[in-house]
Structure formats: structure tokens, C-alpha cells
Scaffold this motif. Structure first.
Motif: not given
Length: 318
Positions: A236-245, A251-255
Motif C-alpha cells: 500500500e505504501w509502495l502504491g499497489r494497494g488498489e491493484a492488490l485489493a 483471500w479474506a473471504a476464503g476464496d
């Protein structure tokens, strides 16, 4: 470029079979051998062997967790390596992750910045031969002194992913170690660290011209790392937060499969070095051109090359 490191042990090659290859590394142009400590070999044993197999290589840990050994034991192991490889050993320490520290070793993962700072300060004194009695914020040491302190205390490198830890590394350590970044990210890290300290990064290198093979491997690795809170915050600090969201949400949903599918090709290509061996070497040099001092290759199996073949193909002197 002055340094070109390699991560040992190599995947697919038993540690006991590394001797001939490690002996060959200096002739191939490798200057450093670095270890890691997750769920495979410990960080110190491969370096103890390498210290005798290749007496010119610089040897280093990247990294030893500050939680999973007591402070005195960590000082003892560092002193042992410093004795085996005088002037050639670098102790890399860091927080590691909650999975390794808490889930696997049953140690509370608390106050990571302070624990790292306190361990660094203790090690400076202990490795200099001082008798240490100190109440640090995260632990206390009473009356510890190394029986034989290193004649030359080893430099200490600090694992640092974001500005607070990078600034600590610049103030109190001898080098900073980072991980999972693209060449263009080096400038961001340097802005927090400064231009002078040594900056080390482990680079995941998959020497295959089959981009889909490399991306499939890379997606699994990225999902395993980038969903860990500290790496999520780093990117997120490097600027990839949106791309990895989308990956993080799946992942958080178990998928798990959905998470892998959500990782853009561009992110994999940013973070995993792949292509022909010549392409990989050129990509590694992009990192150093952008301010990385010491690239440490972590060879990911691919392209049909065996471990030793890949090491030789990726050597800087080829």
C-alpha cells in the motif's frame, strides 16, 4: 556492480549436496550467500558449512527473527559465525511474521518495532564483548557476557519494509534488508533510508521464457506474502494497494483460487524476475541501477533448469 548474492540452500538440492556448488560460487561471480529462516533450514547451519566451503564469500542471514531465540542465544550464534568467517559475516535480523512467531513458535508477536530496536541495541553491546545488564522495553538481560566475543563484531542488517523501520536501520544498523519490490520501488525505499546505508533485497528469480509458467508460480508466492498484514501495508505504501485489493478481498473471504486470479499480470511481472537467464540478469541490474546495493537472488524452479544449472546460468559473469 560490486555484489551479487545467492540465497542458500537452493530449492530441490539437499543441503548436504551443496558443497561443490558453493565452492564454485566465487568463480561464477557471486560475492554473497544469504540464508532465510521460515519452515525449512535454519539460518545459521548453512552458513556454518559455507564458511568452510567457500572462504571468500560474504555470509549473511536474511533474516533471523528477533522473537524465536532469546537475546543471549542469538548473540552466541552470531558470535559463532563471526568466528568461523572473520570479517565476512553479516547478521540480518527482523520481526518475521505472526505466522512464524506466534502460530508456529507460540511466542506473542507484540511490539515488533520496539522488540527489533531493543534486540539491535543488545546485540551491539553483547557482540562488542560487554557485560550486559539492562531493562529494555520488551525484555530484560541480567549479567550476560559472551565467553569469547568476536575479534571483529559483525555488521547488523535490519529487515525494514516501511519508513519507521527504515529510519531505525539508517540510525542504528549497518544495512537495511527489504523484500518483494520492483526496480522502480527502490527509489521509494531509498527516500526513507537515505543514500548511504547498504540496501539489500531478496529478488525472486524464475529463469523461464514461459511467462505463464512464471506468472502461475509468482501468483502463489505473491498471495502467500501479500496477504500478510506487514506486506499488505508495505505494498500500500509502495502504491499497489488498489491493484492488490481484489486479491486481498478474495483471500479474506476464503476464496484462494479467486485471490490468485485477481492478481494482475503487471504486478507479477513487477515483483518476480522472469525470462531467459540473460533477461533475468538484465532485470536484476535494473535494481542496482536504481540504488539497490546488494541483490540476493532467490531462485524459483522454472524453465526446466536444475538448481545448479540455474545458479550457473544466472551468474553475473556469464
Amino acid at each position: 556492480m560490486s555484489r551479487w548474492g545467492l540465497t542458500i540452500p537452493l530449492t530441490g538440492l539437499p543441503l548436504a549436496e551443496h558443497r561443490a556448488l558453493v565452492d564454485e560460487l566465487p568463480a561464477l561471480g557471486y560475492t554473497d550467500a544469504w540464508t532465510a529462516e521460515t519452515n525449512g533450514a535454519d539460518a545459521f547451519t548453512p552458513l556454518a558449512l559455507a564458511s568452510q566451503w567457500a572462504p571468500t564469500l560474504r555470509l549473511a542471514t536474511a533474516i533471523v527473527p528477533v522473537y524465536t531465540r532469546g537475546p543471549a542465544l542469538l548473540a552466541q550464534q552470531a558470535a559463532t559465525l563471526a568466528d568461523l568467517a572473520p570479517g565476512r559475516f553479516v547478521l540480518g535480523i527482523g520481526t518475521s511474521s505472526p505466522a512464524i512467531v506466534q502460530n508456529w513458535n507460540n511466542v506473542p508477536f507484540e511490539e515488533p518495532y520496539k522488540r527489533t530496536r531493543d534486540t539491535l541495541r543488545f546485540l551491539r553491546r553483547a557482540l562488542a564483548g560487554e557485560k550486559v545488564t539492562e531493562e529494555y522495553e520488551t525484555f530484560a538481560v541480567k549479567g550476560f557476557r559472551l565467553e569469547t566475543a568476536p575479534a571483529s563484531p559483525p555488521p547488523i542488517a535490519l529487515a525494514a519494509l516501511r519508513p519507521g523501520m527504515l529510519r531505525l536501520a539508517a540510525r542504528e544498523a549497518d544495512a537495511a534488508i527489504t523484500n518483494w519490490l520492483a526496480p522502480k520501488d527502490v527509489a521509494t525505499v531509498r527516500a526513507a533510508l537515505g543514500d548511504e546505508p547498504e540496501l539489500v533485497a531478496r529478488l525472486f528469480v524464475c529463469p523461464t521464457e514461459d511467462a505463464e509458467e512464471a506468472r502461475a508460480i509468482g501468483r502463489w508466492m505473491i498471495a502467500a506474502y501479500m496477504t500478510v498484514p506487514v506486506y499488505r501495508a508495505f505494498h500500500e505504501w509502495l502504491g499497489r494497494g488498489e491493484a492488490l485489493a481484489p486479491m486481498n478481498a478474495a483471500w479474506a473471504a476464503g476464496d484462494r483460487q479467486g485471490a490468485l486470479a485477481a492478481i494482475p499480470d503487471a504486478v507479477v511481472d513487477d515483483l518476480v524476475v522472469h525470462g531467459s537467464p540473460a533477461d533475468c540478469r538484465a532485470r536484476v541490474r535494473e535494481y542496482t541501477d536504481n540504488g539497490l546495493t546488494t541483490p540476493v537472488l532467490a531462485i524459483v524452479p522454472g524453465g526446466g533448469l536444475g538448481p545448479a544449472e540455474a545458479v550457473r546460468a544466472l551468474a553475473p559473469g556469464v
